[in-house]
Design an enzyme around this catalytic site. Structure first.
Site, PDB file in Angstrom:
ATOM      1  CE  LYS A 218    -100.924  11.336  40.142  1.00 44.08           C
ATOM      2  NZ  LYS A 218     -99.491  11.029  39.975  1.00 44.08           N
TER       3      LYS A 218
ATOM      4  CB  SER B  75     -95.908  10.588  37.730  1.00 45.86           C
ATOM      5  OG  SER B  75     -95.972   9.225  37.388  1.00 45.86           O
TER       6      SER B  75
ATOM      7  CB  SER C  35     -99.321   8.432  37.167  1.00 48.61           C
ATOM      8  OG  SER C  35     -98.711   9.186  38.201  1.00 48.61           O
TER       9      SER C  35
END
Lengths: 476, 485
Positions: B76, B175, B151
């Protein structure tokens, strides 16, 4: 109408750790800008603080030295404000749970009495960097070397009543901190900084007046001047029928005045909240006891010991313990010479005079413990007189060679040769017939004059007690 | 080969049936053809990936072994990676290149992983749909114009579409788990402090935790083995010793008690979602677990508490982005004030600014007690609520999200977006571990089941998830790529 000034001091002391409060960066005064700032100090994304535990120990040491409550739980908080020399946009400090709680310091007033100054708290926090506004033509330079260095902020209660008391408190604080060896505490270098909260009230009033906070005071002398100036300003305002605005003011030492800080320099809501990147610091009695065991002898204890063990006067002891290096120096000389009275006199008068003249520390002069001890020993063994010793001391300041060599080279040894002294006494008796007459008529104090004449003729080198007894013998 | 799990790839690499360079090449080719549709990656560093693959092959030739040796993974874009961009999905850090590796990145490197690139995410991890990325939304491979969740949307999308073998994510309020649910992958949120946050860019420090988005629970266990453990650089990382999380995977589920919170299965819950989770529960019962109805009375308080605490921490965590030392700085600032205001106004997206404002307000003098302090009290109540439940059960089962993946732009009102995370937020507030596993489909879109356990019982969650996956094939379903036009 008489006025009373009420003062509380917030003193920031830069703790002399090897590395910063939350990052491993080195701390050295005077390094090239931004050479002592790592990725955490620059607040790069993703970096996190790690508490330097040697700071905790220093704070606890200080707390124990002022007899304070040591809090077993301390919590770091973020104090939020934007400024370019504050890389994270917040300063990590301690708000509700400082490491050191209430304590106190005894100060000596001019009238000789002692006064207790209460200390509200001492908390650990990180320093900001420096903004450099000169040299950059319309821009500002940022130096982050200082960013994140550990500070102990020591907050007094509003117990001080004059600029002199404030200075006395600061000096005492300085002494304690130097004894603990937790900071250089040099105001000129910023390793000890002072903000003063000042208000005035009519004598006899019990309510506190509106206070102003004076920042940026960087010497003992300026503390005194800033407080006096600010108190005068407030009294004049009130006497003119105006009121005092609660505000932060800067002391300008060049103009000797205080002026309000621009509102932009003050953030009014710091939005404190517990720093989530750090855990609360928890200590136990064993930790506190271990730190207590490491405490050095503190000024008050040392003073009492000098009085009882080394038979110093209260006054001499007070003077000598005010500075740890001086006290240590004295003690070593006293041991080496086995004469604490002589050591005290030489250190408190000649050495301290020299330090004042050169504005330096006792470790920075050419007069080492060994050299001063040798000098005193040479008085004691009769090689030189006490008076000549003063001249030898002056020579020693600029000449770092062996004490005996100086005495010898300058021909300053005391003359104890009976033949030489005999001749000297005869000469003086012959040259001063009227004084000799007076002495013989019973005015015994004239002997002092005659001894003086002998000493003068010998350029101070004659052994005064020998001269004295020989004179008496010849005139009887 | 690219569809295989980490465990399978590691075995193929060790037997020499494929080289890391071949595998890396295959993933890069796949990314090149497919990612134009998904936008799962913000940065792909082909050169660097192939270099690392070559090094992995050479190391293996010298006799090296490690679980990730030569396995291509993605991070990420919230994890700092030395030498490549770390954008956090923000214009503010559009060109930021980190001079250091996050601990998670370093540990996976040490374990031999090859980094393909950095995956898309909501700006500074603030969002539940990946629509808040400065680099455009990532898409869900399961449905055209569907969000992948957020996210960690890019990581979930990339794993689901075989654009990497496994990916890291971060979870502050769901997330990792919610995008795992939306994309049909397995997502593990470890206990707070189990995984180092050093180098993981902060959103809300007391809630953030890194973890895997994987094709299977077994893979998630392999990644947790690599990244878990105390890190002296993160004071909040715990000193509790780690275990080999693959060891307990095969334990039978007999004697386990699994709780179903009544409050989570209210009438408001979409009956199709409820039916799927009840089916999951029955399957676990068939595997030997005992089902127990439980209460989590404070669960409705999670959302308001979270949306005070997380923005409060975020508002100060993001103060460092001031245009002074790195990151975006506005053109020709008039003065300092102007530089701050415009750099931050122009550099941050709307959701980030919204949360900075909420957080700033919540911490303000006069409001602190009413908001931040009260939220912290609620947080303790929620933790107690869970602790009480765990006196009676080993794990708690619920939906991960009340919905399947929605269409881009469907949730225009921020509060309806915040409701996405009602089942996941409490887990972050309590600091406990949670996992989302594929549990079924509704109209061709995956839906996940969430399992939650008490502190440091990741091993138990992975065990339950693995046993479930041994007896189901939801996690083996693949979206057809490329998606039809």
């Amino acid at each position: 109408m008489t006025w009373e000034t009420v003062i509380g001091l917030e003193v920031h002391v830069q703790l002399s750790t090897k590395s910063k409060l939350f990052s491993g960066s080195d701390i050295t005064f005077g390094a090239e800008p931004n050479t002592q700032a790592n990725i955490f100090d620059l607040a790069l994304p993703g970096t996190l603080p790690v508490f330097n535990e040697s700071v905790l120990k220093m704070a606890v040491k200080f707390g124990l030295a002022i007899d304070a409550q040591i809090n077993k739980k301390s919590v770091f908080d973020r104090k939020n404000y934007f400024y370019p020399d504050l890389p994270k946009g917040y300063q990590v400090s301690q708000l509700d749970y400082p490491t050191v709680g209430p304590g106190s310091l005894e100060i000596k007033l001019e009238n000789g009495l002692e006064k207790t100054i209460n200390i509200n708290r001492a908390h650990i926090e990180e320093d900001a960097g420096k903004s450099l506004h000169e040299d950059y033509q319309g821009m500002s330079g940022i130096d982050l070397n200082r960013a994140g260095t550990p500070l102990l902020e020591i907050v007094s209660e509003p117990d001080l009543r004059s600029a002199e008391e404030a200075v006395s408190y600061l000096k005492k604080l300085h002494t304690v901190i130097r004894y603990l060896d937790i900071s250089d505490a040099i105001m000129a270098e910023g390793s000890m900084r002072c903000d003063a909260n000042i208000s005035v009230r009519k004598t006899g009033e019990t309510e506190l007046g509106t206070r102003t906070e004076i920042k940026n005071i960087n010497s003992f002398r300026f503390v005194e001047r800033a407080i006096n100036h600010e108190a005068r300003r407030q009294i004049e305002l009130i006497e003119d029928g105006s009121s005092i605005a609660q505000e932060t003011r800067l002391y300008d030492s060049e103009l000797d005045e205080t002026r309000p800080m621009r509102s932009k320099e003050i953030a009014n809501d710091y939005r404190y909240f517990p720093e989530p990147d750090l855990l609360p610091v928890i200590i136990d009695d064993a930790y506190i006891d271990a730190v207590r065991d490491e405490l050095p002898e503190l000024p008050e204890e040392k003073k009492q010991r000098f009085i009882s063990q080394l038979k110093l006067s209260e006054y001499d002891a007070s003077v000598l313990v005010a500075n740890r290096e001086i006290a240590d120096f004295f003690e070593k000389v006293a041991i080496a010479t086995k004469d604490s009275k002589a050591a005290a006199n030489w250190v408190s008068q000649d050495m301290m005079g020299l330090l004042n003249k050169n504005n330096c520390s006792i470790l920075e002069t050419t007069i080492s413990v060994e050299r001063l001890s040798k000098l005193i020993l040479r008085i004691k063994d009769g090689t030189i007189s006490g008076k000549i010793a003063k001249s030898v001391f002056d020579l020693m300041v600029s000449d770092s060679s062996n004490v005996d060599a100086i005495i010898k080279e300058k021909g300053l040894e005391q003359v104890s040769d009976t033949n030489v002294i005999d001749r000297l006494v005869d000469e003086v008796i012959a040259a001063n017939p009227s004084q000799v007459e007076q002495y013989r008529a019973g005015k015994e104090q004239v002997i002092g004059f005659l001894v003086g004449q002998c000493m003068q003729r010998s350029k101070g080198k004659a052994n005064p007690s020998q001269v004295n007894s020989l004179l008496k013998e010849k005139l009887s | 080969m690219i569809e295989k799990t980490v465990v399978e790839l590691a075995s193929a690499l060790s037997t020499g049936s494929v080289s890391s360079v071949e595998l890396t090449r295959a993933f890069i080719d796949r990314i090149t053809t497919i990612d134009t549709q998904l936008n799962a990656y913000i940065t792909v560093d082909e050169q660097e990936a192939l270099k690392q693959a070559k090094e992995a092959d050479e190391a293996r030739a010298r006799g090296a072994h490690s679980p990730f040796l030569g396995v291509p993974i993605a991070h990420k874009d919230l994890f700092c990676t030395q030498g490549t961009k770390t954008t956090c999905g923000s214009k503010m850090l559009q060109n930021f290149v980190s001079p250091y590796d996050a601990t998670v990145v370093a540990r996976l490197k040490d374990s031999g992983a090859v980094t393909l690139g950095k995956t898309n995410c909501d700006e500074f991890a603030m969002g539940s749909s990946n629509e808040n990325s400065f680099f455009g939304p990532a898409y869900n491979p399961w449905g055209k114009n569907r969000v992948p969740g957020g996210s960690s949307g890019g990581s979930a999308s990339a794993v689901a579409a075989d654009l990497c073998a496994i990916a890291t994510g971060t979870d502050t309020g769901g997330s990792i788990r919610q995008p795992a649910s939306f994309c049909g992958v397995t997502g593990l949120k470890p206990t707070y402090g189990r995984v180092s946050r050093w180098g993981m860019v902060a959103y809300a420090s007391s809630l953030d935790v890194g973890g895997p988005l994987a094709k299977t629970a077994h893979d998630a266990a392999v990644m947790l083995n690599a990244i878990a453990g105390h890190d002296p650089k993160d004071s909040t990382s715990v000193a509790v010793s780690t275990e080999d999380y693959t060891q307990s995977l095969d334990a039978p589920l007999t004697n386990l008690r699994i709780g179903l919170p009544r409050q989570y299965f209210s009438q408001d819950l979409d009956p199709r979602v409820a039916a799927i989770i009840q089916e999951t529960a029955r399957n676990l019962e068939n595997l030997g677990a005992t089902l127990v109805d439980i209460d989590l009375e404070k669960s409705t308080l999670s959302l308001p508490a979270y949306y005070v605490i997380a923005p409060a921490e975020a508002s100060t965590n993001l103060s460092r982005y001031d245009g002074v030392r790195y990151g975006y700085r506005c053109e020709d600032p008039l003065d300092l004030e102007d530089m701050y205001t415009r750099s931050r106004t122009e550099g941050f997206g709307n959701e980030v600014k919204r949360r900075i404002m909420i957080g700033t307000y919540a911490l303000s003098a006069g409001y602190y007690d009413a908001y931040y302090k009260k939220a912290q009290r609620i947080r303790r109540l929620i933790k107690q609520d869970f602790s009480k439940a765990f006196e009676n059960v080993d794990a708690i089962l619920s939906p991960t999200s009340p919905f399947t993946a929605f269409e881009l732009g469907a949730k225009k009102d921020p509060v309806s977006m915040y409701l996405e995370d009602i089942y996941t937020l409490g887990v972050n507030l309590a600091g406990i571990p949670g996992i989302s596993i594929p549990a079924g489909f509704i109209n061709g879109l995956p839906i996940g089941a969430q399992l939650v356990a008490s502190d440091f019982r990741e091993g138990l969650l992975l065990n339950i998830a693995h046993q479930y996956q041994q007896n189901s094939d939801w996690h083996k379903q693949k979206p057809s790529m490329p998606m039809g036009v």
